[in-house]
Write a protein that holds these residues in place. Structure first.
Motif, mmCIF file in Angstrom:
data_model
loop_
_atom_site.group_PDB
_atom_site.id
_atom_site.type_symbol
_atom_site.label_atom_id
_atom_site.label_comp_id
_atom_site.label_asym_id
_atom_site.label_seq_id
_atom_site.Cartn_x
_atom_site.Cartn_y
_atom_site.Cartn_z
ATOM 1 N N SER A 43 79.080 54.155 -91.899
ATOM 2 C CA SER A 43 79.210 55.132 -92.977
ATOM 3 C C SER A 43 80.567 54.996 -93.653
ATOM 4 O O SER A 43 81.583 54.776 -93.002
ATOM 5 N N GLU A 76 73.086 56.243 -102.463
ATOM 6 C CA GLU A 76 72.607 56.429 -101.096
ATOM 7 C C GLU A 76 73.767 56.655 -100.132
ATOM 8 O O GLU A 76 73.670 57.472 -99.211
ATOM 9 N N ASP A 79 75.023 60.190 -99.595
ATOM 10 C CA ASP A 79 74.094 61.146 -98.986
ATOM 11 C C ASP A 79 74.125 60.962 -97.470
ATOM 12 O O ASP A 79 73.701 59.925 -96.954
ATOM 13 N N ARG A 80 74.621 61.959 -96.743
ATOM 14 C CA ARG A 80 74.761 61.816 -95.292
ATOM 15 C C ARG A 80 73.417 61.635 -94.595
ATOM 16 O O ARG A 80 73.344 61.015 -93.525
ATOM 17 N N ARG A 81 72.352 62.154 -95.199
ATOM 18 C CA ARG A 81 71.034 61.940 -94.593
ATOM 19 C C ARG A 81 70.684 60.457 -94.586
ATOM 20 O O ARG A 81 70.104 59.947 -93.618
ATOM 21 N N THR A 82 71.030 59.765 -95.651
ATOM 22 C CA THR A 82 70.753 58.330 -95.734
ATOM 23 C C THR A 82 71.689 57.540 -94.835
ATOM 24 O O THR A 82 71.281 56.574 -94.178
ATOM 25 N N PHE A 84 72.877 58.291 -92.058
ATOM 26 C CA PHE A 84 72.462 58.370 -90.653
ATOM 27 C C PHE A 84 70.967 58.066 -90.466
ATOM 28 O O PHE A 84 70.417 58.338 -89.397
ATOM 29 N N ASP A 85 70.325 57.489 -91.483
ATOM 30 C CA ASP A 85 68.923 57.083 -91.376
ATOM 31 C C ASP A 85 68.897 55.673 -90.784
ATOM 32 O O ASP A 85 68.874 54.674 -91.501
ATOM 33 N N THR A 118 77.500 53.483 -87.481
ATOM 34 C CA THR A 118 76.041 53.559 -87.559
ATOM 35 C C THR A 118 75.420 52.185 -87.785
ATOM 36 O O THR A 118 74.264 51.949 -87.422
#
Length: 221
Positions: A43, A76, A79-82, A84-85, A118
């Motif tokens: 990240s 992308e 966006d923290r959701r992305t 950590f995807d 990540t």
């Protein structure tokens, strides 16, 4: 210390595309390369990261070709959701790997992964899912715990590098290490925190990584 030789490196900007995704990066090649390492960033990092570029150059001078790519587009990455995807990141690693396996310049070179944060989880998941051979993996300050269910399936020799002052990540890596059934090593770099910003610590990590990749991707120079 691993002996370094002068290798003439040709670096090119590359674009890797499929129907829905465009990945951009730098491909560093030499005629004498014994393998190629794909970098999977964590990240807040990317192909312009000074830390990634430092390790990349160290590997290149040790006879290892490199592919430094951004796994996420700019929007992308915000966006923290992305971020950590891990499934998405692993898909991108596999996409770039497939390109390396098809490109005439790289398809004959043994493939390795270098992952940070990540990106290490993405690299490990990708290696477990890959239909092709992955010769070696190095994780620097990684979160292999985020790929926990894939770890027993990893067959590539895996080196986990952690900073000695990064206590929480040490514990996460120790747990992940126990789940790996492949040839493996866990090395703690004294004095290093999560980003290996302390003097000399990134150099030690790069040296360990080079030794690992030379051992499993090609002969030591």
């Amino acid at each position: 210390m691993t002996a370094l030789q002068t290798h003439h490196i040709l670096e090119q900007a590359v674009t890797i595309k499929n129907e829905n995704t465009v990945l951009v990066g730098f491909l560093g090649l030499s005629f004498t390369a014994s393998g190629i390492v794909l970098f999977a960033h964590g990240s807040g990092s990317g192909r312009f990261s000074p830390r990634n570029r430092f390790v990349e150059q160290h590997l290149q001078q040790g006879g290892i070709a490199t592919l430094l790519i951004d796994l996420l587009a700019t929007d992308e990455a915000a966006d923290r959701r992305t971020v950590f995807d891990i499934d998405l990141l692993a898909d991108r690693v596999l996409m770039a790997s497939a390109w390396l396996r098809e490109d005439s310049r790289t398809k004959q070179l043994p493939l390795g992964y270098f992952g940070a944060s990540t990106g290490a989880a993405a690299a490990l998941q990708a290696a477990a899912r890959a239909s092709f051979s992955v010769g070696a993996i190095v994780s620097r300050g990684g979160r292999p715990d985020l790929a926990e269910r894939y770890l027993p399936e990893v067959t590539a020799p895996t080196l986990l590098l952690i900073g000695g002052e990064d206590q929480l990540v040490i514990e996460m890596n120790q747990h992940a290490y126990r789940l790996l059934h492949c040839p493996k090593q866990l090395t703690i770099i004294p004095g290093a925190t999560h980003l290996f910003e302390e003097p000399g610590t990134l150099e030690k990590a790069a040296e360990q990584a080079l030794t690992w990749f030379q051992r499993y991707l090609g002969r030591s120079t």
